[in-house]
Design an enzyme around this catalytic site. Structure first.
Site, PDB file in Angstrom:
ATOM      1  CG  HIS A 218      72.476  -2.621 -45.383  1.00 27.75           C
ATOM      2  ND1 HIS A 218      73.539  -3.338 -45.891  1.00 27.75           N
ATOM      3  CD2 HIS A 218      72.040  -3.316 -44.297  1.00 27.75           C
ATOM      4  CE1 HIS A 218      73.733  -4.412 -45.130  1.00 27.75           C
ATOM      5  NE2 HIS A 218      72.845  -4.424 -44.158  1.00 27.75           N
TER       6      HIS A 218
ATOM      7  NE  ARG B  42      70.329 -10.523 -39.659  1.00 29.17           N
ATOM      8  CZ  ARG B  42      69.886 -11.297 -38.688  1.00 29.17           C
ATOM      9  NH1 ARG B  42      69.404 -12.471 -38.953  1.00 29.17           N
ATOM     10  NH2 ARG B  42      69.918 -10.867 -37.435  1.00 29.17           N
ATOM     11  CB  THR B  43      75.735  -7.720 -42.843  1.00 27.63           C
ATOM     12  OG1 THR B  43      74.351  -7.381 -42.816  1.00 27.63           O
ATOM     13  CG2 THR B  43      76.374  -7.087 -44.059  1.00 27.63           C
TER      14      THR B  43
ATOM     15  CE  LYS C  92      97.864   0.750 -29.788  1.00 24.38           C
ATOM     16  NZ  LYS C  92      98.845   0.136 -30.693  1.00 24.38           N
TER      17      LYS C  92
ATOM     18  NE  ARG D 197      76.271  -3.512 -40.622  1.00 25.10           N
ATOM     19  CZ  ARG D 197      75.179  -4.259 -40.444  1.00 25.10           C
ATOM     20  NH1 ARG D 197      74.800  -4.581 -39.235  1.00 25.10           N
ATOM     21  NH2 ARG D 197      74.479  -4.676 -41.475  1.00 25.10           N
TER      22      ARG D 197
END
Ligand code: CP
Length: 339
Positions: A144, A61-62, A90, A111
């Protein structure tokens, strides 16, 4: 107008005028978007802007609400969700990756499983010639902040006829030790008068001392219990959280009887008729799906509120909040706020 926003890293800088303005903006936006004319006007606000959604940690949902919030405003989006598709495999460093994103976009929403990485990205931006805002969409077990903003909006809306959040008793239940949503929401409570918190958690997953110290510094009373039945009758809001099993190092949550920290039709009788039940979602067994039909269940509305609050955050960052208040008077009929 309240203060300005650039980076959104934690709850610092969110004072009451800014929170009130964001809630008002969110309500105005929702009203504007209800008509085709209004939705098209919103899409014309930022068609020249680009956003990077960097989500190496899973999210439904975020991610989706930020992605769609961008589209509501006409912002084009790019994304990295699987680090295996990024040049980080890499050996490119986090800092070089973030600097590369900033070469192409106007805002980065991120996130990460690590705490503190959004703050690190913001500090990096502040050292380079073309910094772009960083929005923390969840960092480790720590913060959050945009979830806390949508939670504040949901609480304010739910209690709009009862004086808003001020003076309410809010219970937070579940894995409070490792839940970043409750940590950020607790920090936001410093902006509200007369709020009392009740933490309902198994002892090994109790709220961390840093948040308790913060609450004490701001004079916000809190109590702790492991018995939901003791707390339920006093609550205006019950904020339920799941067991955060992804942070287990030795299966510590498997031995937990989470049934004691769950809500089901049988214990709803103890909850006030005008109380609300919230959950940041996703849920586990801690909310019986049979509770979904109860009018006090607010979590699906909370989830929908998330997209609109994130539109408001983006508008504030791009300094277009005044445009919303003028659009509201152009496209909305005079009258009370939309429900
Ligand atoms: N509430 C929340 O952060 O949900 P997601 O993990 O699905 O984004």
């Amino acid at each position: 107008m309240a203060g300005q926003l650039f980076h959104v890293i934690d709850t610092q800088g969110f004072d009451r005028p800014l929170l009130d303005e964001l809630c008002e903006l969110t309500t105005r936006l929702r009203g504007i978007a209800k008509t085709q004319e209004g939705a098209l006007a919103l899409q014309q606000l930022l068609p020249h802007a680009r956003a990077m959604l960097y989500f190496p940690q899973p999210s439904t949902r975020t991610f989706l609400s930020f992605n769609n919030a961008c589209h509501v405003l006409g912002i084009r989006t790019s994304e990295i969700r699987d680090p295996a598709t990024s040049s980080e495999v890499k050996g490119e460093t986090f800092d070089d990756s973030l600097r590369t994103f900033s070469s192409y976009v106007d805002v980065i929403v991120m996130r990460t499983p690590e705490a503190g990485y959004a703050a690190r990205a913001a500090a990096l931006m502040d050292r380079i010639p073309r910094p772009v805002p960083i929005i923390n969409a969840g960092s480790g077990k720590d913060q959050h902040p945009t979830q806390a903003l949508l939670d504040v909006y949901t609480l304010e809306r739910s209690f709009s006829l009862r004086g808003g959040i001020d003076g309410k008793v809010i219970g937070m239940m579940g894995d409070l030790k490792r839940g970043r949503t409750v940590r950020s929401l607790c920090s936001m409570m410093r902006n509200y008068r007369g709020v009392r918190l009740i933490f309902i958690a198994p002892e090994p997953f109790a709220m961390e001392p840093d948040i308790k110290a913060q609450l004490a510094r701001h004079g916000i009373p809190f109590t702790e219990t492991a018995r939901l039945a003791e707390a339920l009758p006093a609550l205006d809001a019950l904020y339920v959280t799941r067991m955060q099993t992804e942070w287990d190092t030795a299966g510590e949550s498997r031995s937990m009887d989470y049934g004691q920290f769950s809500i089901h039709p049988g214990n709803l009788r103890q909850l006030k008729a005008d109380a609300i039940i919230m959950h940041p979602l996703p849920r586990g067994p801690e909310i019986d799906p049979a509770v979904d039909n109860d009018p006090r269940a607010m979590y699906w509305r909370q989830e929908r509120n998330g997209m609109w609050m994130r539109v408001a955050i983006l508008l504030k960052i791009f300094r277009l909040e005044d445009r919303i208040f003028s659009l509201a008077s152009e496209v909305l009929p005079a009258g009370p706020d939309p429900p």
